[in-house]
Design a protein around this motif. Structure first.
Motif, PDB file in Angstrom:
ATOM      1  N   SER A 129      65.401  35.546  72.623  1.00 29.99           N
ATOM      2  CA  SER A 129      64.840  34.225  72.901  1.00 29.99           C
ATOM      3  C   SER A 129      63.410  34.094  72.382  1.00 29.99           C
TER       4      SER A 129
ATOM      5  N   GLN B 102      66.266  36.265  64.322  1.00 30.33           N
ATOM      6  CA  GLN B 102      67.366  36.372  65.266  1.00 30.33           C
ATOM      7  C   GLN B 102      68.666  36.712  64.553  1.00 30.33           C
ATOM      8  N   ALA B 103      68.921  36.053  63.431  1.00 29.31           N
ATOM      9  CA  ALA B 103      70.156  36.281  62.693  1.00 29.31           C
ATOM     10  C   ALA B 103      70.298  37.758  62.332  1.00 29.31           C
ATOM     11  N   VAL B 104      69.200  38.358  61.912  1.00 22.05           N
ATOM     12  CA  VAL B 104      69.240  39.769  61.519  1.00 22.05           C
ATOM     13  C   VAL B 104      69.515  40.661  62.725  1.00 22.05           C
TER      14      VAL B 104
ATOM     15  N   ASN C  39      75.168  29.337  71.997  1.00 24.12           N
ATOM     16  CA  ASN C  39      75.784  29.550  70.687  1.00 24.12           C
ATOM     17  C   ASN C  39      75.771  31.024  70.324  1.00 24.12           C
TER      18      ASN C  39
ATOM     19  N   LEU D  25      70.987  39.886  65.554  1.00 28.43           N
ATOM     20  CA  LEU D  25      72.357  39.721  66.050  1.00 28.43           C
ATOM     21  C   LEU D  25      73.338  40.530  65.220  1.00 28.43           C
ATOM     22  N   LYS D  26      73.153  40.492  63.921  1.00 21.46           N
ATOM     23  CA  LYS D  26      74.049  41.269  63.058  1.00 21.46           C
ATOM     24  C   LYS D  26      73.868  42.767  63.323  1.00 21.46           C
TER      25      LYS D  26
ATOM     26  N   LEU E 202      62.401  35.300  69.575  1.00 25.21           N
ATOM     27  CA  LEU E 202      62.387  35.514  68.126  1.00 25.21           C
ATOM     28  C   LEU E 202      62.693  34.229  67.358  1.00 25.21           C
ATOM     29  N   ASP E 203      62.190  34.174  66.145  1.00 22.96           N
ATOM     30  CA  ASP E 203      62.540  33.079  65.257  1.00 22.96           C
ATOM     31  C   ASP E 203      63.996  33.122  64.871  1.00 22.96           C
ATOM     32  N   VAL E 204      64.546  31.974  64.545  1.00 23.56           N
ATOM     33  CA  VAL E 204      65.935  31.977  64.093  1.00 23.56           C
ATOM     34  C   VAL E 204      66.123  32.881  62.883  1.00 23.56           C
ATOM     35  N   SER E 205      65.131  32.919  62.009  1.00 15.89           N
ATOM     36  CA  SER E 205      65.289  33.719  60.796  1.00 15.89           C
ATOM     37  C   SER E 205      65.432  35.199  61.135  1.00 15.89           C
TER      38      SER E 205
ATOM     39  N   GLU F  27      68.107  38.463  77.495  1.00 14.39           N
ATOM     40  CA  GLU F  27      67.534  37.539  76.517  1.00 14.39           C
ATOM     41  C   GLU F  27      66.797  38.252  75.383  1.00 14.39           C
TER      42      GLU F  27
END
Ligand SMILES: Nc1ncnc2c1ncn2[C@@H]1O[C@H](COP(=O)(O)OP(=O)(O)OP(=O)(O)O)[C@@H](O)[C@H]1O
Ligand SMILES: Nc1ncnc2c1ncn2[C@@H]1O[C@H](COP(=O)(O)OP(=O)(O)OP(=O)(O)O)[C@@H](O)[C@H]1O
Ligand code: SF4
Ligand SMILES: [Mg+2]
Ligand SMILES: [Mg+2]
Lengths: 323, 343
Positions: free
Chosen positions: B202, B209-211, B235, B213-214, B204-207, B199
Motif C-alpha cells: 500500500s 507494486q507490479a514488480v 484488485n 507482486l510478481k 508503494l507506487d503502482v510502478s 498491506e
C-alpha cells in the motif's frame, strides 16, 4: 463568488532543495489552477514533487527549500511574498491540508477528541459548552464508529485507518475554502474511502470548496477529479480533464502508469511495471526528465527545450513525440 | 491439501474503563475486577470468534473495513500478541497457548514470518540492508560463521532481485521498492512455511507494486510458501489470492474462492465492498453505497447482526437473532439472514 479566476493559482513554480550532497531540482516550471467547487488531482510516482507543490502552496516549505521562480496566489493572497502571520491566518481560515502519514501527525499523548477540539477552539468554531458536541459531530462525518466513546481514545488505540479519519476530521472542522488532501485515503478500505471521498466531493459542491487531491491511485482520481495533472520528476507532463486523460493519454508516462495499475478480473501478466526509476534530481537534467525510461525517445527529445502542447482543447502534453 | 494453519474461535478483547486500557489478559482482568475500577467496564471486541484454515501452498486474502480487526488478528497469528481465547494450530501444533513473549524460543518462530504494512517505517534506520536480512539468521538459525552468514544473505537478496551492492546501504539510501525487497528478504531468509503480509504494497507506487507482486508470486512457486495477504487493494487481492475471507467488526462474514467473492458475493457487506472498488461500474457503485453509522465494537449485542443499520437487506430478524451461516457451495459461505440472491 465569481468563478472566472482560480482560487489557487500556481504559475511556473520552480523549487530547489540545497542539500549537502547537491542541489535537488524538485520542481521546475509547475503550473496549476484550482477553481472553487472543483477537484483537481495530482498523480505521479513517489518523489515526483506532489507534496512539495502542496506544501509550497500552503507556505510551509521546508527551510532547505527555495523557490527560484514562479508565483502562487491563493484567493488573491501572494503566498510567496506574504509574512508568517498572514500565512498563519490563511491556513486557519482559508486553506487546510490533510497530510500524508497520519500517525506521525497526531499527538500521541493527547486524546483525539481533545485534538480536534483544539482545532475548533483555535478557529473560534466552538466554545467550551458545545465543544464536545461539535467534536463528536465531526467524528461522525468521517464515520468513526461510536464517536461518543472514541472522543477519549488515544491515537494508539485506533487502527491506522481511524487515525487517518481523525486527520480528515481536523482538516474539515474549520470549513476551509481550499482543501489540499495529500493521499487522504491511503490505508483505508474502499467503502470508507468512498464515503470520505463522497464527503469531500459533496463539500466541494455544497460549500464551493476548491480541492486538490494528491494520490497515486489513478482509478480513484478518475472517479472523483474534474481535472488531473500528471507529474514526473518535478515536471508536469500532462494535464486535462479526467475523461480525456483516461480515454486518451498522450504522454508515454501517463500511459505506462495506467498499464501498471491492476484492474479487476485481469491477470498478473497484464500489468507492466515502468522500467527504470526517477532520474537523480541533483545532476544535470535533460529537457525531458522521462527520456531515460521512455520507449519513444529520439534525438529530438534531447535537443530542444520542452514546450507544452495543447493536443485537444484544455488537454496539455509536455512531450516531443506524444502518443 | 493439508492444513498448515488452523484458527478456531479466536478472540481478542480490549477492556476499556476508568483504569485505562488493558489487553484482556488475566492480570488486567484481576486488576479491573478487584481494584476500584468503575463497574461499567466496557469491552471492545476487536476479534470475536474467528475460524479459518490455510492449506499448504495456498494464499488466503483477508479484507475488511479499516478497524475491523485485521492487524489485531494477524498480530495474534504471528504470536506478537496474546489472544483472549481460542486456539491457533500451526502444522498440527498448538502455538496459540504459547505466550507471545516466549514464542521466539519455539521452532515455529522461524516458520511463520510477517511483513509489515509500511516498508518505510518498519526498517530499523540504523541497520544496513545486510544487517536487516542477517538479523533473523543470527538470532534464530544460529548462523554464526561470517562466511556462512554472508552466503545466506546474498542468496536471499538474489532471490528477491536485490542487487548485492545495495546490501551495505541504510534505509534512507534505498528507494521504496528496494526497501520492500529488503523487508521481504528478511521475512523469507529462514524459509518460512507461512508468510503473513499486512498491506505489503500500500505504501508503494503502482510502478513498483507490479514488480513486487510478481516477485511474491514467483517466490511462492519456488519456495512453496503459504500466504496470508491483508490488503485494502481488492484488485491486488483478486490477482494474488486463491481464497478470500471478509471481516466486519471483528467477525468473518464471508469466505470463498477469490473469483466467487468478487463476482458472486453473498454477504451484503461484501457486495458493498466489491462495488466500491474505484474505477468499477459506476451505477453499480452508487447503488450499494453504505448509509448509516457502523455499530460499535464495544459490547456488541450477541443476538444481532453487526452489519445491521447499514445493510440494505436488513430487517427485524437481523436484530433479534444472530445470523446463521449460509453456504452456496461447499467452499463458499456467508453469515447472514438475507444473503444476496445470485442472479
Ligand atoms: N526537505 C527536503 N530536502 C531535500 N530534498 C527534498 C526535501 N523534501 C523533498 N525533497 C525531494 O523533492 C522531491 C519531491 O518530493 P515530494 O515529497 O514532493 O514527492 P511526492 O511526489 O510527494 O512523493 P510521494 O508519493 O512519495 O509522497 C524528491 O526528490 C524529494 O527527495
Ligand atoms: N491497544 C488497543 N486498545 C484498545 N483498542 C484497540 C487497541 N488496538 C486496536 N484496538 C481496536 O481494535 C479494533 C481493530 O483494530 P485493528 O488495528 O486490528 O484494525 P485493522 O482491521 O487492522 O484496521 P486498518 O485497516 O485500519 O489497519 C479497532 O476498533 C481498534 O480501535
Ligand atoms: S443478517 Fe441482516 S443485517 Fe446482517 S447482513 Fe444479513 S441481511 Fe444484512
Ligand atoms: Mg508526498
Ligand atoms: Mg491494520
Amino acid at each position: 463568488m465569481s468563478n472566472t479566476f482560480p482560487l489557487l493559482d500556481i504559475k511556473n513554480l520552480s523549487v530547489e532543495f540545497r542539500t549537502r550532497s547537491g542541489v535537488v531540482k524538485a520542481l521546475e516550471d509547475v503550473s496549476l489552477e484550482v477553481f472553487r467547487g472543483e477537484i483537481v488531482g495530482i498523480v505521479g510516482e513517489s518523489g515526483s514533487g506532489k507534496s512539495v507543490s502542496a506544501l509550497t502552496a500552503m507556505g510551509i516549505l521546508d527551510p532547505a527549500g527555495h523557490v527560484t521562480a514562479g508565483s502562487i496566489s491563493l484567493g488573491g493572497l501572494d503566498v510567496l511574498g506574504a509574512g508568517e502571520a498572514v500565512l498563519q491566518t490563511m491556513r486557519g481560515q482559508q486553506a487546510s491540508m490533510i497530510f500524508q502519514s497520519p500517525r506521525t501527525s497526531l499527538n500521541p499523548i493527547r486524546t483525539v477528541g481533545k485534538q480536534i477540539g483544539d482545532v475548533l477552539h483555535r478557529h473560534n468554531m466552538a466554545d467550551r459548552q458545545n465543544l464536545r458536541e461539535k467534536v463528536i459531530k465531526s467524528l461522525k462525518t468521517v464515520r468513526i464508529p461510536d464517536p461518543d466513546r472514541r472522543f477519549d481514545a488515544y491515537p494508539f488505540e485506533l487502527s491506522g485507518g481511524m487515525c487517518q479519519r481523525i486527520m480528515i476530521a481536523m482538516a474539515l472542522a474549520c470549513s476551509p475554502e481550499l482543501l489540499i488532501a495529500d493521499e487522504p485515503t491511503t490505508g483505508l478500505d474502499v467503502t470508507t474511502q468512498a464515503a470520505i471521498m463522497d464527503l469531500i466531493r459533496d463539500l466541494s459542491r455544497e460549500r464551493n470548496m476548491a480541492t486538490v487531491l494528491i494520490t497515486h491511485d489513478l482509478a480513484m482520481a478518475a472517479d472523483y477529479c474534474d481535472r488531473i495533472i500528471v507529474m514526473h520528476a518535478g515536471h508536469v507532463v500532462e494535464s486535462g480533464s479526467s475523461h480525456d486523460l483516461f480515454t486518451s493519454p498522450r504522454h508515454p508516462y501517463t500511459a505506462k502508469l495506467m498499464k501498471a495499475t491492476p484492474h479487476g478480473g485481469g491477470n498478473l501478466d497484464d500489468i507492466a511495471s515502468i522500467p527504470g526509476g526517477l532520474p537523480d534530481l541533483r545532476g544535470v537534467l535533460p529537457p525531458c526528465r522521462f527520456s531515460g525510461r521512455c520507449e519513444r525517445h529520439e534525438a529530438i527529445c534531447d535537443s530542444s527545450a520542452m514546450i507544452s502542447k495543447e493536443v485537444s482543447p484544455n488537454h496539455f502534453v509536455n512531450c516531443q513525440r506524444p502518443l | 491439501m493439508s492444513a498448515l494453519l488452523e484458527v478456531f474461535d479466536l478472540k481478542k478483547y480490549y477492556t476499556l474503563g476508568g483504569k485505562g486500557l488493558s489487553d484482556g489478559s488475566l492480570v488486567s482482568w484481576i486488576r479491573n475486577r478487584f481494584t476500584n475500577a468503575p463497574k461499567d467496564t466496557q469491552v471492545l471486541h476487536a476479534v470475536d470468534g474467528v475460524n479459518f484454515v490455510i492449506s499448504k501452498g495456498e494464499s488466503l486474502g483477508l479484507v475488511g473495513e479499516s478497524g475491523c480487526g485485521k492487524s489485531t488478528l494477524v498480530g495474534m497469528l504471528a504470536r506478537l500478541s496474546d489472544s483472549t481465547s481460542g486456539s491457533i494450530k500451526f502444522a498440527g501444533k498448538d502455538i496459540g497457548s504459547v505466550r507471545a513473549k516466549q514464542f521466539h524460543a519455539e521452532p515455529e518462530r522461524s516458520e511463520l514470518q510477517i511483513v509489515f504494512q509500511d516498508p518505510h517505517e518498519s526498517l530499523n534506520p540504523r541497520f544496513t540492508a545486510f544487517d536487516t536480512i542477517a538479523e533473523p539468521l543470527r538470532r534464530l538459525a544460529g548462523l554464526s560463521s561470517k562466511a556462512e552468514l554472508r552466503a545466506r544473505v546474498e542468496a536471499v537478496a538474489t532471490q528477491v532481485d536485490l542487487p548485492l551492492q545495495l546490501l551495505g546501504r541504510f534505509p534512507h539510501q534505498l528507494s521504496g521498492g528496494q526497501k520492500a525487497r529488503v523487508n521481504i528478504a528478511r521475512a523469507i531468509a529462514l524459509s518460512p512455511k507461512l508468510l503473513i503480509l499486512d498491506e505489503p504494497t500500500s505504501a508503494l507506487d503502482v510502478s513498483v507494486q507490479a514488480v513486487i507482486l510478481k516477485l511474491l508470486v514467483r517466490l511462492k512457486q519456488e519456495l512453496g510458501m503459504s500466504y496470508l495477504f491483508v490488503s485494502h487493494d481488492l484488485n491486488v487481492v483478486r490477482l494474488l489470492c486463491d481464497r478470500v475471507i471478509v471481516m466486519y467488526l471483528g467477525q468473518i462474514v464471508e469466505e470463498g474462492p477469490a473469483e466467487d467473492i468478487f463476482t458472486k458475493p453473498l454477504h451484503p457487506y461484501t457486495r458493498a465492498l466489491t462495488s466500491a472498488i474505484p474505477g468499477h461500474n459506476k451505477e453499480d457503485a452508487s447503488a450499494f453505497r453504505l448509509e448509516g453509522d457502523p455499530l460499535s465494537p464495544v459490547d456488541p449485542n450477541p443476538n444481532a447482526c453487526r452489519f445491521y443499520g447499514r445493510c440494505p437487506n436488513g430487517s427485524e430478524l437481523c436484530i433479534k437473532a444472530a445470523p446463521p451461516k449460509f453456504s452456496s457451495s461447499s467452499d463458499h459461505y456467508a453469515v447472514c439472514h438475507f444473503p444476496v440472491q445470485p442472479h
